[in-house]
Structure formats: structure tokens, C-alpha cells
Design a protein around this motif. Structure first.
Motif, short mmCIF file in Angstrom:
data_model
loop_
_atom_site.label_atom_id
_atom_site.label_comp_id
_atom_site.label_asym_id
_atom_site.label_seq_id
_atom_site.Cartn_x
_atom_site.Cartn_y
_atom_site.Cartn_z
N TYR A 95 0.82 -1.21 0.00
CA TYR A 95 0.00 0.00 0.00
C TYR A 95 0.86 1.26 0.00
O TYR A 95 0.39 2.32 -0.42
CB TYR A 95 -0.97 0.00 1.18
CG TYR A 95 -0.35 0.02 2.55
CD1 TYR A 95 -0.03 1.21 3.17
CD2 TYR A 95 -0.10 -1.16 3.25
CE1 TYR A 95 0.53 1.25 4.43
CE2 TYR A 95 0.47 -1.15 4.51
CZ TYR A 95 0.79 0.05 5.11
OH TYR A 95 1.34 0.08 6.36
N PHE B 28 -0.09 4.02 -2.89
CA PHE B 28 -0.49 5.40 -2.62
C PHE B 28 0.59 6.40 -3.00
O PHE B 28 0.28 7.58 -3.21
CB PHE B 28 -0.89 5.56 -1.15
CG PHE B 28 -2.21 4.93 -0.82
CD1 PHE B 28 -3.39 5.50 -1.24
CD2 PHE B 28 -2.27 3.73 -0.13
CE1 PHE B 28 -4.61 4.92 -0.96
CE2 PHE B 28 -3.49 3.13 0.15
CZ PHE B 28 -4.66 3.72 -0.26
N LEU C 71 -0.34 6.90 -6.55
CA LEU C 71 -1.59 7.66 -6.56
C LEU C 71 -1.34 9.13 -6.25
O LEU C 71 -1.92 10.02 -6.89
CB LEU C 71 -2.56 7.06 -5.54
CG LEU C 71 -3.94 7.72 -5.45
CD1 LEU C 71 -4.75 7.43 -6.71
CD2 LEU C 71 -4.70 7.23 -4.22
N LEU D 111 -8.95 7.05 -7.81
CA LEU D 111 -8.69 5.81 -7.08
C LEU D 111 -9.14 4.59 -7.88
O LEU D 111 -8.43 3.57 -7.94
CB LEU D 111 -9.40 5.85 -5.73
CG LEU D 111 -9.19 4.62 -4.83
CD1 LEU D 111 -7.73 4.47 -4.45
CD2 LEU D 111 -10.07 4.72 -3.59
N PHE E 147 -13.63 8.79 -0.80
CA PHE E 147 -12.26 8.44 -1.17
C PHE E 147 -11.51 7.81 0.00
O PHE E 147 -10.81 6.80 -0.17
CB PHE E 147 -11.52 9.68 -1.66
CG PHE E 147 -10.04 9.49 -1.81
CD1 PHE E 147 -9.52 8.77 -2.87
CD2 PHE E 147 -9.16 10.03 -0.87
CE1 PHE E 147 -8.15 8.58 -3.01
CE2 PHE E 147 -7.80 9.85 -1.00
CZ PHE E 147 -7.28 9.13 -2.06
N SER F 101 -10.11 4.09 0.12
CA SER F 101 -8.67 3.92 0.32
C SER F 101 -8.40 2.95 1.46
O SER F 101 -7.47 2.12 1.39
CB SER F 101 -8.01 5.27 0.61
OG SER F 101 -8.14 6.14 -0.49
N THR G 9 -6.40 -0.54 1.19
CA THR G 9 -5.26 -0.82 2.08
C THR G 9 -5.40 -2.19 2.72
O THR G 9 -4.42 -2.95 2.83
CB THR G 9 -5.15 0.26 3.16
OG1 THR G 9 -4.99 1.54 2.54
CG2 THR G 9 -3.97 -0.01 4.08
#
Length: 268
Positions: free
Chosen positions: A109, A113, A116, A173, A251, A255, A259
Motif C-alpha cells: 500500500y 499510494f 496515486l 482511485l 475516497f 482507500s 489498504t
């Protein structure tokens, strides 16, 4: 001296984002891609302002910018999101570098991210360039005959451009996750383009709240008040601030779910 866990995680993310940027092939071309909407907008504004005086009145000038904001929020920005997410994740798929990352002391993760965040930063940069083009157009027009029509700086339009990357985080996402988990990055791009084109019909059909389950419609709905669009008899019942909060909470929840999934599997 030990580094607090939160501070250590933050520094790790900064290093990962920096590393992801240097991994990009031809980063200058990518920046040019992010600049392209602003360059096209600048050309449209210049053409409109030099078209034999036809657009040199307040109503038509504002209409030009509202039209740009409409197409940017409804179609073009979500296209950009799909292409960018597939582009950055495609680097890993094409080079088969996922196995190398398994040797690093990283959690899946973290890398997810970090990528992202880089994508979001580039998209935010594209919107800032749009704001700069609008601001420059205002400075130029302030020395022209447009000032006689009471033309003023439209802060509502600027706010829409500035907040749009936050509102569209759920779409980012989704596109990022698709491009991350699927080795064929063409599918996420095609999927994103279809969803973007369907945003206006979905908005028109679900005039009340049914479109809340369709994130590709969030951009258009967010600028609804700014453009004073007539989408139907029913009007979105909450403020832009409440809508922004809804998109951010959605979001964060999504998320957290991603995760949990990534903690149970390898990087790829």
C-alpha cells in the motif's frame, strides 16, 4: 534518536513519490501532456478575443470560460485521469519491475499510494495551469474594451478549477486500482473513456441522488451551481462544500478498503 512512526511514514512516502517521478520515462513529455489543456484553452481564449469583436462582451466572454469548465469537468478531466493512471502503472507492467520491488522493505500500500499521490499531483498541476491561463486572460482583457462591460474576475470559476482534483479523487482511485491490478492497461483507459462519455446521460437520467453512486459524474455536478446548468427540475440539494466533503469521505473509505486488500497480498 528514534523517528516517530507517523513522521517516518511521511518521509517514506516523500521518498517513494520522488523515486516514482524519476522512474518515469521522459518526464518532460509528461509535463507537456499536463500543460496541453491549458495551451488549448489559451488558444481558444485568444481566438475568441480576436474574432472581429464578436466575443468582446461580458456575456459571451463568460460563456466561453463556462463552456471550457463544462467540458473539462464533464469529459476531459476524467479522460486525463484514465490515461495518466494507465501510463504510470504501465511502466511497471511493461518492465516487469514488480518482482524487484518485492525485495525492498516496502508494504504494497506504500507503493500504491505513492503512485496515486504522484498522479494526483500532476492532475492538480494541470488545473493550476488552467487557472493561470484564466488569470492571464483576465489581465489582458482588463486593458481591452471588455472592461467597459463590467467584466470581473470570476472567483467561482477559479474555485471550481482548484477543487476539481479533490472532487474527482474517487475516480482517480478507481482508475489507479484498475491500472494497478490489471496488466493490460488498455482496458482501464477504454473503461474510463466509456464512463466519462456516459457521465452526462447518467446525470440527466438520475436527476435526484442516484448518480451519487457514479463518481464520473461528480465533476459536472460539482460545477453545477457555477454554470447554472438546467439538468432537470430537481436541483442538487446540498452545497458545494458538502458535496466536496462527501467525495473526500468516499475516497478515504475506499482507500481504507484498498489498504486492507493490499495488506493481504504481495505488491503484484
Amino acid at each position: 534518536m528514534t523517528v516517530p512512526k507517523t513522521q517516518g511514514s511521511f518521509l517514506l512516502m516523500i521518498r517513494l513519490i520522488t523515486a516514482e517521478w524519476f522512474k518515469i520515462e521522459h518526464p518532460r513529455r509528461l509535463l507537456l501532456l499536463m500543460l496541453s489543456p491549458a495551451l488549448v484553452t489559451a488558444f481558444i481564449g485568444w481566438f475568441a478575443g480576436h474574432h472581429d469583436g464578436i466575443f468582446l462582451d461580458i456575456a459571451a466572454w463568460q460563456e466561453v470560460w463556462q463552456t471550457i469548465l463544462f467540458f473539462w469537468s464533464c469529459f476531459a478531466f476524467s479522460f486525463f485521469i484514465a490515461v495518466l493512471a494507465a501510463r504510470l502503472n504501465g511502466i511497471e507492467h511493461s518492465n516487469n519491475s514488480w518482482r524487484m520491488m518485492l525485495t525492498l522493505p516496502l508494504r504494497p500500500y506504500h507503493l500504491f499510494f505513492a503512485k496515486l499521490s504522484l498522479e494526483w499531483g500532476l492532475l492538480f498541476f494541470a488545473n493550476i495551469m488552467m487557472i493561470l491561463v484564466y488569470s492571464l486572460a483576465f489581465l489582458v482583457s482588463s486593458h481591452s474594451s471588455m472592461t467597459g462591460y463590467g467584466y470581473g474576475f470570476d472567483m467561482a470559476l477559479v474555485k471550481s478549477f482548484f477543487l476539481l482534483p479533490f472532487v474527482m479523487l474517487p475516480v482517480l482511485l478507481i482508475q489507479h486500482a484498475l491500472s494497478w491490478f490489471l496488466t493490460n492497461t488498455r482496458f482501464p483507459v477504454i473503461f474510463g473513456n466509456i464512463c466519462s462519455l456516459a457521465s452526462l446521460p447518467v446525470s440527466s437520467y438520475f436527476q435526484d441522488k442516484g448518480w451519487l453512486l457514479y463518481p464520473w459524474d461528480y465533476g459536472l455536478r460539482f460545477v453545477h451551481d457555477t454554470l447554472d446548468l438546467k439538468m432537470g427540475e430537481k436541483i442538487f440539494p446540498v452545497s458545494q462544500g458538502s458535496f466536496l466533503a462527501f467525495a473526500l469521505i468516499l475516497f478515504l473509505v475506499a482507500s481504507a478498503a484498498v489498504t486492507v486488500v493490499l495488506k493481504q497480498r504481495d505488491i503484484h
